[in-house]
Design an enzyme around this catalytic site. Structure first.
Site, mmCIF file in Angstrom:
data_model
loop_
_atom_site.group_PDB
_atom_site.id
_atom_site.type_symbol
_atom_site.label_atom_id
_atom_site.label_comp_id
_atom_site.label_asym_id
_atom_site.label_seq_id
_atom_site.Cartn_x
_atom_site.Cartn_y
_atom_site.Cartn_z
ATOM 1 C CE1 TYR A 58 -3.095 -3.325 0.966
ATOM 2 C CE2 TYR A 58 -4.253 -1.238 -0.458
ATOM 3 C CZ TYR A 58 -4.173 -2.641 0.184
ATOM 4 O OH TYR A 58 -5.203 -3.722 -0.403
ATOM 5 N NE ARG A 84 -2.873 -0.082 -5.104
ATOM 6 C CZ ARG A 84 -4.031 -0.832 -4.692
ATOM 7 N NH1 ARG A 84 -4.084 -1.797 -3.632
ATOM 8 N NH2 ARG A 84 -5.250 -0.519 -4.958
ATOM 9 C CG HIS A 100 -13.658 -1.565 -2.718
ATOM 10 N ND1 HIS A 100 -13.379 -2.238 -3.930
ATOM 11 C CD2 HIS A 100 -14.909 -2.350 -2.276
ATOM 12 C CE1 HIS A 100 -14.304 -3.009 -4.129
ATOM 13 N NE2 HIS A 100 -15.210 -3.306 -3.015
HETATM 14 C C1 BV8 Z 1 -17.961 -8.741 0.682
HETATM 15 C C2 BV8 Z 1 -9.229 -3.275 -1.769
HETATM 16 C C3 BV8 Z 1 -19.849 -9.421 2.259
HETATM 17 C C4 BV8 Z 1 -8.350 -2.146 -1.672
HETATM 18 C C5 BV8 Z 1 -10.703 -4.440 -3.043
HETATM 19 C C6 BV8 Z 1 -17.331 -16.326 -4.579
HETATM 20 C C7 BV8 Z 1 -18.290 -15.605 -5.384
HETATM 21 C C8 BV8 Z 1 -18.697 -14.394 -5.225
HETATM 22 C C9 BV8 Z 1 -18.360 -13.663 -4.305
HETATM 23 C C10 BV8 Z 1 -17.326 -14.097 -3.625
HETATM 24 C C11 BV8 Z 1 -16.984 -15.203 -3.620
HETATM 25 N N1 BV8 Z 1 -16.000 -15.487 -2.550
HETATM 26 C C12 BV8 Z 1 -15.879 -14.459 -1.992
HETATM 27 C C13 BV8 Z 1 -16.439 -13.544 -2.414
HETATM 28 C C14 BV8 Z 1 -16.916 -11.946 -2.034
HETATM 29 C C15 BV8 Z 1 -15.622 -11.267 -2.480
HETATM 30 C C16 BV8 Z 1 -15.611 -11.338 -3.999
HETATM 31 O O1 BV8 Z 1 -16.208 -10.710 -4.670
HETATM 32 N N2 BV8 Z 1 -14.611 -12.070 -4.367
HETATM 33 C C17 BV8 Z 1 -14.244 -12.193 -5.779
HETATM 34 C C18 BV8 Z 1 -12.691 -12.278 -6.042
HETATM 35 C C19 BV8 Z 1 -14.891 -13.457 -6.361
HETATM 36 N N3 BV8 Z 1 -16.097 -9.825 -2.250
HETATM 37 C C20 BV8 Z 1 -15.740 -9.440 -0.749
HETATM 38 O O2 BV8 Z 1 -15.175 -10.017 -0.075
HETATM 39 C C21 BV8 Z 1 -16.230 -7.921 -0.529
HETATM 40 N N4 BV8 Z 1 -16.979 -8.172 0.484
HETATM 41 O O3 BV8 Z 1 -18.710 -9.460 0.054
HETATM 42 O O4 BV8 Z 1 -18.641 -8.676 2.377
HETATM 43 C C22 BV8 Z 1 -20.898 -8.134 2.221
HETATM 44 C C23 BV8 Z 1 -21.457 -7.939 0.975
HETATM 45 C C24 BV8 Z 1 -22.345 -7.039 0.744
HETATM 46 C C25 BV8 Z 1 -22.868 -6.457 2.058
HETATM 47 C C26 BV8 Z 1 -22.527 -6.865 3.293
HETATM 48 C C27 BV8 Z 1 -21.397 -8.021 3.501
HETATM 49 C C28 BV8 Z 1 -15.228 -7.090 -0.360
HETATM 50 C C29 BV8 Z 1 -14.525 -6.801 -1.763
HETATM 51 C C30 BV8 Z 1 -13.376 -5.617 -1.683
HETATM 52 C C31 BV8 Z 1 -11.924 -6.169 -2.035
HETATM 53 N N5 BV8 Z 1 -10.985 -4.971 -1.953
HETATM 54 N N6 BV8 Z 1 -9.538 -3.526 -3.010
HETATM 55 C C32 BV8 Z 1 -7.282 -2.204 -2.727
HETATM 56 O O5 BV8 Z 1 -6.463 -2.787 -2.469
HETATM 57 O O6 BV8 Z 1 -7.454 -1.688 -3.890
HETATM 58 S S1 BV8 Z 1 -11.180 -5.234 -4.591
HETATM 59 C C33 BV8 Z 1 -10.154 -4.569 -5.940
HETATM 60 O O7 BV8 Z 1 -11.032 -4.999 -6.853
HETATM 61 C C34 BV8 Z 1 -10.283 -3.114 -6.127
HETATM 62 O O8 BV8 Z 1 -11.312 -2.383 -5.135
HETATM 63 C C35 BV8 Z 1 -10.764 -3.139 -7.625
HETATM 64 O O9 BV8 Z 1 -11.568 -1.848 -7.781
HETATM 65 C C36 BV8 Z 1 -11.782 -4.219 -7.508
HETATM 66 C C37 BV8 Z 1 -12.293 -4.655 -8.731
HETATM 67 O O10 BV8 Z 1 -11.609 -4.519 -9.888
HETATM 68 P P1 BV8 Z 1 -11.645 -3.577 -11.020
HETATM 69 O O11 BV8 Z 1 -11.795 -2.171 -10.473
HETATM 70 O O12 BV8 Z 1 -12.818 -4.179 -11.757
HETATM 71 O O13 BV8 Z 1 -10.131 -3.824 -11.599
HETATM 72 P P2 BV8 Z 1 -10.057 -4.776 -12.806
HETATM 73 O O14 BV8 Z 1 -8.370 -4.680 -12.958
HETATM 74 O O15 BV8 Z 1 -10.545 -6.047 -12.119
HETATM 75 O O16 BV8 Z 1 -10.632 -4.241 -14.009
HETATM 76 C C38 BV8 Z 1 -10.316 -3.057 -14.817
HETATM 77 C C39 BV8 Z 1 -11.214 -3.227 -15.895
HETATM 78 O O17 BV8 Z 1 -10.869 -1.842 -16.663
HETATM 79 C C40 BV8 Z 1 -10.878 -4.011 -16.922
HETATM 80 O O18 BV8 Z 1 -12.144 -4.723 -17.320
HETATM 81 C C41 BV8 Z 1 -10.362 -3.578 -18.047
HETATM 82 O O19 BV8 Z 1 -10.795 -3.825 -19.385
HETATM 83 C C42 BV8 Z 1 -10.661 -2.176 -17.836
HETATM 84 N N7 BV8 Z 1 -9.781 -1.048 -18.104
HETATM 85 C C43 BV8 Z 1 -8.442 -1.035 -18.468
HETATM 86 N N8 BV8 Z 1 -7.916 0.108 -18.839
HETATM 87 C C44 BV8 Z 1 -8.979 0.824 -19.357
HETATM 88 C C45 BV8 Z 1 -10.173 -0.022 -18.940
HETATM 89 N N9 BV8 Z 1 -11.393 0.618 -18.982
HETATM 90 C C46 BV8 Z 1 -11.451 1.929 -19.647
HETATM 91 N N10 BV8 Z 1 -10.548 2.839 -20.127
HETATM 92 C C47 BV8 Z 1 -9.447 2.241 -19.834
HETATM 93 N N11 BV8 Z 1 -8.027 2.928 -20.319
#
Ligand code: BV8
Length: 229
Positions: free
Chosen positions: A57, A60, A110
């Site tokens: 962190y 970042r 987040h």
């Molecule tokens: C929760 C921390 C309960 C800070 C982050 C199994 C199935 C489903 C869900 C789960 C599961 N097992 C566990 C879960 C839940 C889990 C989850 O979703 N896991 C995933 C991996 C399956 N989620 C959690 O644990 C969350 N909490 O569920 O609690 C609850 C829920 C509701 C109410 C009460 C209780 C907590 C999740 C938070 C995790 N922390 N970040 C940090 O270090 O940053 S997540 C991390 O991923 C960041 O926050 C980031 O923003 C986030 C998502 O990623 P993206 O932003 O989408 O980034 P990514 O690289 O993936 O994609 C970028 C996109 O941009 C691409 O598509 C690309 O094409 C595009 N792009 C690139 N360049 C450009 C562009 N677009 C336009 N222009 C460009 N130039």
């Protein structure tokens, strides 16, 4: 689908900050390519190796401090200025580029790189650029301080507020997210169920692309200014 004067709820992800030089998570060579999620973005990973997590962190935070918002962030700030009180920005990002571009009231579901949190007493304060495990809490003097970000398995911030905005949305716009992290990935479904029109801006179709009424693919610094103009 052009912008009309409705309640516009926007969700952004790492993709909107990519052209400002901040790494995305799942793109080629992204942040998670260099670190296992379990090691740096979970409470267990932090308990196991707080120095590694603080280093992740700190790197970042230093990068984000130098980064400038791009035309995508600026277009969203312009949209809010054109539609006073009708635009809400919810971001998964922990950088402050929306604020640097002039967006106000951004909901950081987040958390933020600029925040520090005491795991012992829950006190929050403005983090130093470099955080270390031995930093003590200004409130309770405890030394279980951590970045104020939401890790996997933790509850995102402002979920009640977000759910209210989604229920009231006339237009839901998702920008720069792969829609692989929940609950943010489900927001399009909640907005559509409430009758909102839905629009996705991304570099390529996200995991939820088929749930959107309309999609615009390309770099956000190009597609958003065209949409807002
Ligand atoms: C929760 C921390 C309960 C800070 C982050 C199994 C199935 C489903 C869900 C789960 C599961 N097992 C566990 C879960 C839940 C889990 C989850 O979703 N896991 C995933 C991996 C399956 N989620 C959690 O644990 C969350 N909490 O569920 O609690 C609850 C829920 C509701 C109410 C009460 C209780 C907590 C999740 C938070 C995790 N922390 N970040 C940090 O270090 O940053 S997540 C991390 O991923 C960041 O926050 C980031 O923003 C986030 C998502 O990623 P993206 O932003 O989408 O980034 P990514 O690289 O993936 O994609 C970028 C996109 O941009 C691409 O598509 C690309 O094409 C595009 N792009 C690139 N360049 C450009 C562009 N677009 C336009 N222009 C460009 N130039």
């Amino acid at each position: 689908m052009h912008v009309m004067s409705d309640k516009i709820v926007i969700l952004t992800g790492a993709g909107i900050s990519a052209e400002s030089g901040l790494g995305t998570f799942r793109d080629e060579g992204g942040l998670w390519a260099r670190h296992r999620i379990e090691d740096v973005a979970t409470p267990e990973g932090f308990a196991r190796d707080p120095i590694l997590v603080h280093e992740f962190y700190n790197a970042r935070r230093a990068q984000a401090a130098k980064a400038q918002p791009n035309a995508g962030h600026q277009a969203l700030a312009q949209l809010a200025a054109q539609h006073p009180g009708e635009v809400v920005v919810i971001t998964q990002n922990v950088d402050d580029l929306h604020e640097k571009a002039g967006s106000q009231g951004v909901i950081h579901m987040h958390g933020t790189l600029s925040g520090a949190l005491c795991s012992a007493c829950g006190h929050r304060w403005q983090a130093e650029l470099v955080m270390q495990p031995q930093d003590s809490c200004p409130h309770c003097a405890g030394t279980t301080t951590r970045p104020d970000v939401v890790w996997f398995g933790e509850i995102p911030y402002a979920m009640q507020t977000i759910e209210t905005h989604l229920a009231e949305a006339d237009l839901f716009v998702s920008i720069g997210t792969s829609a692989q992290v929940y609950p943010a990935a489900n927001f399009v479904q909640a907005a559509a169920a409430a009758g909102a029109r839905t629009l996705e801006f991304n570099l390529e179709p996200s995991a939820m692309a088929t749930r959107f009424d309309d999609c615009r693919y390309g770099p956000a610094s190009k597609t958003l200014p065209r949409w807002v103009a």
